[in-house]
Write a protein that holds these residues in place. Structure first.
Motif, PDB file in Angstrom:
ATOM      1  N   VAL A  17      -2.244   6.831  -2.091  1.00  0.00           N
ATOM      2  CA  VAL A  17      -2.671   7.675  -0.966  1.00  0.00           C
ATOM      3  C   VAL A  17      -3.904   7.079  -0.301  1.00  0.00           C
ATOM      4  CG1 VAL A  17      -3.622   9.934  -0.370  1.00  0.00           C
ATOM      5  CG2 VAL A  17      -1.633   9.777  -1.854  1.00  0.00           C
ATOM      6  N   TRP A  18      -4.843   6.580  -1.097  1.00  0.00           N
ATOM      7  CA  TRP A  18      -6.057   5.980  -0.546  1.00  0.00           C
ATOM      8  C   TRP A  18      -5.719   4.744   0.292  1.00  0.00           C
ATOM      9  CZ3 TRP A  18      -8.737   1.329  -1.697  1.00  0.00           C
ATOM     10  CH2 TRP A  18     -10.014   1.255  -1.129  1.00  0.00           C
ATOM     11  N   LEU A  19      -4.806   3.908  -0.197  1.00  0.00           N
ATOM     12  CA  LEU A  19      -4.401   2.724   0.561  1.00  0.00           C
ATOM     13  C   LEU A  19      -3.587   3.093   1.796  1.00  0.00           C
ATOM     14  CD1 LEU A  19      -3.436   0.260  -2.303  1.00  0.00           C
ATOM     15  CD2 LEU A  19      -5.336   0.037  -0.701  1.00  0.00           C
ATOM     16  N   LEU A  20      -2.840   4.171   1.722  1.00  0.00           N
ATOM     17  CA  LEU A  20      -2.016   4.592   2.841  1.00  0.00           C
ATOM     18  C   LEU A  20      -2.858   4.992   4.044  1.00  0.00           C
ATOM     19  CD1 LEU A  20       0.964   5.039   3.580  1.00  0.00           C
ATOM     20  CD2 LEU A  20       0.699   7.384   2.823  1.00  0.00           C
ATOM     21  N   PHE A  21      -4.043   5.520   3.817  1.00  0.00           N
ATOM     22  CA  PHE A  21      -4.905   5.943   4.913  1.00  0.00           C
ATOM     23  C   PHE A  21      -5.730   4.803   5.503  1.00  0.00           C
ATOM     24  CE2 PHE A  21      -4.743  10.341   2.951  1.00  0.00           C
ATOM     25  CZ  PHE A  21      -3.802  10.775   3.870  1.00  0.00           C
ATOM     26  N   SER A  22      -5.517   3.593   5.039  1.00  0.00           N
ATOM     27  CA  SER A  22      -6.227   2.442   5.576  1.00  0.00           C
ATOM     28  C   SER A  22      -5.637   2.061   6.934  1.00  0.00           C
ATOM     29  CB  SER A  22      -6.099   1.267   4.606  1.00  0.00           C
ATOM     30  OG  SER A  22      -6.694   0.119   5.158  1.00  0.00           O
ATOM     31  N   GLN A  24      -5.364  -1.232   7.923  1.00  0.00           N
ATOM     32  CA  GLN A  24      -4.799  -2.575   7.873  1.00  0.00           C
ATOM     33  C   GLN A  24      -3.351  -2.512   7.409  1.00  0.00           C
ATOM     34  OE1 GLN A  24      -7.288  -4.976   5.441  1.00  0.00           O
ATOM     35  NE2 GLN A  24      -8.969  -4.980   6.911  1.00  0.00           N
ATOM     36  N   TRP A  25      -2.553  -3.411   7.954  1.00  0.00           N
ATOM     37  CA  TRP A  25      -1.122  -3.424   7.671  1.00  0.00           C
ATOM     38  C   TRP A  25      -0.822  -3.548   6.185  1.00  0.00           C
ATOM     39  CZ3 TRP A  25       2.996  -2.503  10.618  1.00  0.00           C
ATOM     40  CH2 TRP A  25       2.849  -2.568  11.996  1.00  0.00           C
ATOM     41  N   LEU A  26      -1.380  -4.567   5.572  1.00  0.00           N
ATOM     42  CA  LEU A  26      -1.013  -4.848   4.181  1.00  0.00           C
ATOM     43  C   LEU A  26      -1.468  -3.750   3.233  1.00  0.00           C
ATOM     44  CD1 LEU A  26      -1.575  -8.697   3.990  1.00  0.00           C
ATOM     45  CD2 LEU A  26       0.556  -7.431   4.213  1.00  0.00           C
ATOM     46  N   ARG A  27      -2.609  -3.156   3.481  1.00  0.00           N
ATOM     47  CA  ARG A  27      -3.054  -2.054   2.629  1.00  0.00           C
ATOM     48  C   ARG A  27      -2.148  -0.838   2.779  1.00  0.00           C
ATOM     49  NH1 ARG A  27      -9.634  -1.947   2.850  1.00  0.00           N
ATOM     50  NH2 ARG A  27      -9.925  -3.995   1.935  1.00  0.00           N
ATOM     51  N   THR A  28      -1.703  -0.571   4.002  1.00  0.00           N
ATOM     52  CA  THR A  28      -0.789   0.545   4.227  1.00  0.00           C
ATOM     53  C   THR A  28       0.540   0.306   3.533  1.00  0.00           C
ATOM     54  OG1 THR A  28      -1.834   0.940   6.361  1.00  0.00           O
ATOM     55  CG2 THR A  28       0.308   1.945   6.004  1.00  0.00           C
ATOM     56  N   ILE A  29       1.045  -0.907   3.621  1.00  0.00           N
ATOM     57  CA  ILE A  29       2.313  -1.243   2.956  1.00  0.00           C
ATOM     58  C   ILE A  29       2.159  -1.133   1.444  1.00  0.00           C
ATOM     59  CG2 ILE A  29       3.963  -3.107   2.546  1.00  0.00           C
ATOM     60  CD1 ILE A  29       3.394  -4.018   5.452  1.00  0.00           C
ATOM     61  N   MET A  30       1.054  -1.618   0.913  1.00  0.00           N
ATOM     62  CA  MET A  30       0.817  -1.501  -0.526  1.00  0.00           C
ATOM     63  C   MET A  30       0.687  -0.037  -0.952  1.00  0.00           C
ATOM     64  SD  MET A  30       1.033  -4.411  -1.903  1.00  0.00           S
ATOM     65  CE  MET A  30       0.400  -4.027  -3.490  1.00  0.00           C
ATOM     66  N   GLY A  31       0.097   0.792  -0.094  1.00  0.00           N
ATOM     67  CA  GLY A  31      -0.001   2.222  -0.392  1.00  0.00           C
ATOM     68  C   GLY A  31       1.362   2.881  -0.474  1.00  0.00           C
ATOM     69  N   ILE A  32       2.254   2.535   0.444  1.00  0.00           N
ATOM     70  CA  ILE A  32       3.615   3.075   0.407  1.00  0.00           C
ATOM     71  C   ILE A  32       4.322   2.642  -0.871  1.00  0.00           C
ATOM     72  CG2 ILE A  32       5.877   2.931   1.524  1.00  0.00           C
ATOM     73  CD1 ILE A  32       4.369   2.735   4.200  1.00  0.00           C
ATOM     74  N   LEU A  33       4.144   1.385  -1.248  1.00  0.00           N
ATOM     75  CA  LEU A  33       4.796   0.886  -2.467  1.00  0.00           C
ATOM     76  C   LEU A  33       4.232   1.556  -3.721  1.00  0.00           C
ATOM     77  CD1 LEU A  33       4.990  -2.897  -1.613  1.00  0.00           C
ATOM     78  CD2 LEU A  33       6.797  -1.195  -1.530  1.00  0.00           C
ATOM     79  N   MET A  34       2.922   1.750  -3.765  1.00  0.00           N
ATOM     80  CA  MET A  34       2.339   2.388  -4.940  1.00  0.00           C
ATOM     81  C   MET A  34       2.764   3.846  -5.049  1.00  0.00           C
ATOM     82  SD  MET A  34      -1.431   0.701  -5.194  1.00  0.00           S
ATOM     83  CE  MET A  34      -1.791   1.371  -6.804  1.00  0.00           C
ATOM     84  N   LEU A  35       2.891   4.530  -3.904  1.00  0.00           N
ATOM     85  CA  LEU A  35       3.392   5.903  -3.927  1.00  0.00           C
ATOM     86  C   LEU A  35       4.812   5.956  -4.468  1.00  0.00           C
ATOM     87  CD1 LEU A  35       2.133   7.503  -0.613  1.00  0.00           C
ATOM     88  CD2 LEU A  35       1.610   8.219  -2.920  1.00  0.00           C
ATOM     89  N   SER A  36       5.656   5.035  -4.025  1.00  0.00           N
ATOM     90  CA  SER A  36       7.045   5.048  -4.508  1.00  0.00           C
ATOM     91  C   SER A  36       7.116   4.731  -5.997  1.00  0.00           C
ATOM     92  CB  SER A  36       7.902   4.073  -3.708  1.00  0.00           C
ATOM     93  OG  SER A  36       7.520   2.745  -3.960  1.00  0.00           O
ATOM     94  N   HIS A  37       6.267   3.825  -6.474  1.00  0.00           N
ATOM     95  CA  HIS A  37       6.258   3.521  -7.908  1.00  0.00           C
ATOM     96  C   HIS A  37       5.765   4.716  -8.723  1.00  0.00           C
ATOM     97  CE1 HIS A  37       7.529  -0.540  -7.484  1.00  0.00           C
ATOM     98  NE2 HIS A  37       6.454  -0.924  -6.824  1.00  0.00           N
TER      99      HIS A  37
END
Length: 95
Positions: A17-22, A24-37
């Motif tokens: 969630v913290w990365l999703l609110f960033s 930057q592209w890559l941080r947002t993408i990593m946030g989506i992936l971490m949420l799904s995991h």
């Protein structure tokens, strides 16, 4: 008492969630992936191991997540390469 697995899932979810609110592209993408995991781990930990339905749902979610990850990374690559955009808010529609 909270188990170590539940605490780990909560930490992964919070980091996603913290990365999703960033911005930057890559941080947002990593946030989506971490949420799904985190959601996949939650589903796996909540169901009994002899039931094959949660395992099938998780396998399907992993495949769909991989496809979404690929599309988002390609979109981020081309946005960075052709328009030199690193911030999501700077992405504009061409006129």
């Amino acid at each position: 008492m909270i188990s170590a697995g539940s605490l780990l899932i909560a930490i992964i979810f919070a980091a996603g969630v913290w990365l999703l609110f960033s911005r930057q592209w890559l941080r947002t993408i990593m946030g989506i992936l971490m949420l799904s995991h985190a959601i996949n781990l939650f589903i796996l930990s909540s169901g009994p191991m002899k039931d094959p339905l949660p395992q099938a749902l998780i396998l399907t979610a992993i495949v769909i997540g991989l496809a979404i990850q690929t599309v988002l990374l390609v979109l981020a690559y081309f946005a960075k390469r052709y328009q030199n955009i690193n911030d999501i808010n700077n992405l504009k529609e061409k006129e």
